[in-house]
Design an enzyme around this catalytic site. Structure first.
Site, PDB file in Angstrom:
ATOM      1  N   ASP A  30      -9.339  -4.388  -5.644  1.00 21.07           N
ATOM      2  CA  ASP A  30      -8.670  -3.552  -4.640  1.00 21.07           C
ATOM      3  C   ASP A  30      -8.733  -2.089  -5.092  1.00 21.07           C
ATOM      4  O   ASP A  30      -8.131  -1.724  -6.104  1.00 21.07           O
ATOM      5  CB  ASP A  30      -7.210  -4.003  -4.496  1.00 21.07           C
ATOM      6  CG  ASP A  30      -6.432  -3.203  -3.455  1.00 21.07           C
ATOM      7  OD1 ASP A  30      -6.910  -2.157  -3.002  1.00 21.07           O
ATOM      8  OD2 ASP A  30      -5.311  -3.649  -3.104  1.00 21.07           O
ATOM      9  N   HIS A  79      -8.077  -5.293  -0.438  1.00 24.26           N
ATOM     10  CA  HIS A  79      -6.834  -4.616  -0.040  1.00 24.26           C
ATOM     11  C   HIS A  79      -6.242  -5.204   1.239  1.00 24.26           C
ATOM     12  O   HIS A  79      -5.076  -4.962   1.543  1.00 24.26           O
ATOM     13  CB  HIS A  79      -7.087  -3.120   0.147  1.00 24.26           C
ATOM     14  CG  HIS A  79      -5.829  -2.314   0.255  1.00 24.26           C
ATOM     15  ND1 HIS A  79      -4.894  -2.243  -0.762  1.00 24.26           N
ATOM     16  CD2 HIS A  79      -5.323  -1.544   1.261  1.00 24.26           C
ATOM     17  CE1 HIS A  79      -3.890  -1.474  -0.398  1.00 24.26           C
ATOM     18  NE2 HIS A  79      -4.116  -1.048   0.832  1.00 24.26           N
ATOM     19  N   SER A  99       0.849  -1.193   0.000  1.00 22.89           N
ATOM     20  CA  SER A  99       0.000   0.000   0.000  1.00 22.89           C
ATOM     21  C   SER A  99       0.892   1.253   0.000  1.00 22.89           C
ATOM     22  O   SER A  99       1.679   1.432  -0.924  1.00 22.89           O
ATOM     23  CB  SER A  99      -0.963  -0.054   1.191  1.00 22.89           C
ATOM     24  OG  SER A  99      -1.995   0.890   1.072  1.00 22.89           O
TER      25      SER A  99
END
Length: 213
Positions: free
Chosen positions: A182, A195, A114
């Site tokens: 995601d 995610h 991320s």
């Protein structure tokens, strides 16, 4: 909005906002055969990161049997402040340069999840500016260090939602995973749970990295 919900979900998973003060200078640790340098996601708890860093490191220890592994958790806020990813970018580059100088035979596996993927992207010369929790590049790994990077493992990489990916020198050594739906890495994605699913990819990532050590 979906991305904010996704980041909030990470916070509820046990993370907490961290200080935005500049990280102290990176210091070299004891030499190992391979060092896993992990940049966690926004508000992600865990030693290297509960969702990605910890399970990937554990899996790689098994896949790279016979090699001595060590780890480094990139020292950065991992919050929503505009300079967070830039601080991580600088710390990662400083640390790897220091380690490479102290341990000439050491190899590195770079791991980013991320916002942490933004940190790694920037550090290998792929700007995350304009991506969610991204930043302009503030430092890059020097050419002398590049051959020491055995693998780059990216999960939920925000630049992918911009249509970007890792190209150039590191492309063949990069595994860049984006779970279907995601919203952080897929433009138009709407599955917040996707995610948070990357623990399931730890074995695949470790196999990829081990094959390049």
């Amino acid at each position: 909005m979906r991305i904010r919900i996704c980041l909030a979900a990470l916070s509820l998973a046990g993370g907490a906002g961290l200080t935005t003060l500049a990280a102290p200078p990176a210091m070299a640790a004891a030499c190992s055969d391979v060092e896993v340098v992990a940049a966690r996601g926004t508000f992600e708890p865990g030693t290297l990161g509960f969702i990605v860093g910890d399970p990937v490191y554990s899996a790689l220890q098994k896949k790279a049997a016979g090699k001595k592994l060590s780890s480094y958790k990139v020292n950065y806020p991992a919050d929503l402040s505009p300079t967070s990813a830039a601080q991580g970018n600088l710390d990662l580059v400083n640390h790897v340069k220091s380690q490479a100088a102290a341990c000439p035979s050491q190899k590195f596996v770079l791991v980013g999840y991320s916002q942490g993927a933004n940190v790694v992207d920037n550090s290998i010369g792929i700007s995350s500016a304009g991506a969610v929790v991204g930043s302009p590049i503030v430092a890059t790994l020097p050419a002398a260090v590049e051959p020491k990077v055995a693998a780059v493992l990216l999960f939920g990489n925000p630049i992918r939602a911009l249509g970007k990916s890792v190209t150039g020198t590191y492309q063949s050594r990069t595994l860049d995973l984006c779970a279907q739906g995601d919203p952080v890495c897929e433009n138009g994605g709407n599955d917040v749970g996707a995610h948070l699913s990357y623990r399931d990819d730890a074995e695949e990532a470790a196999t990829f990295a081990a094959g390049r050590l």
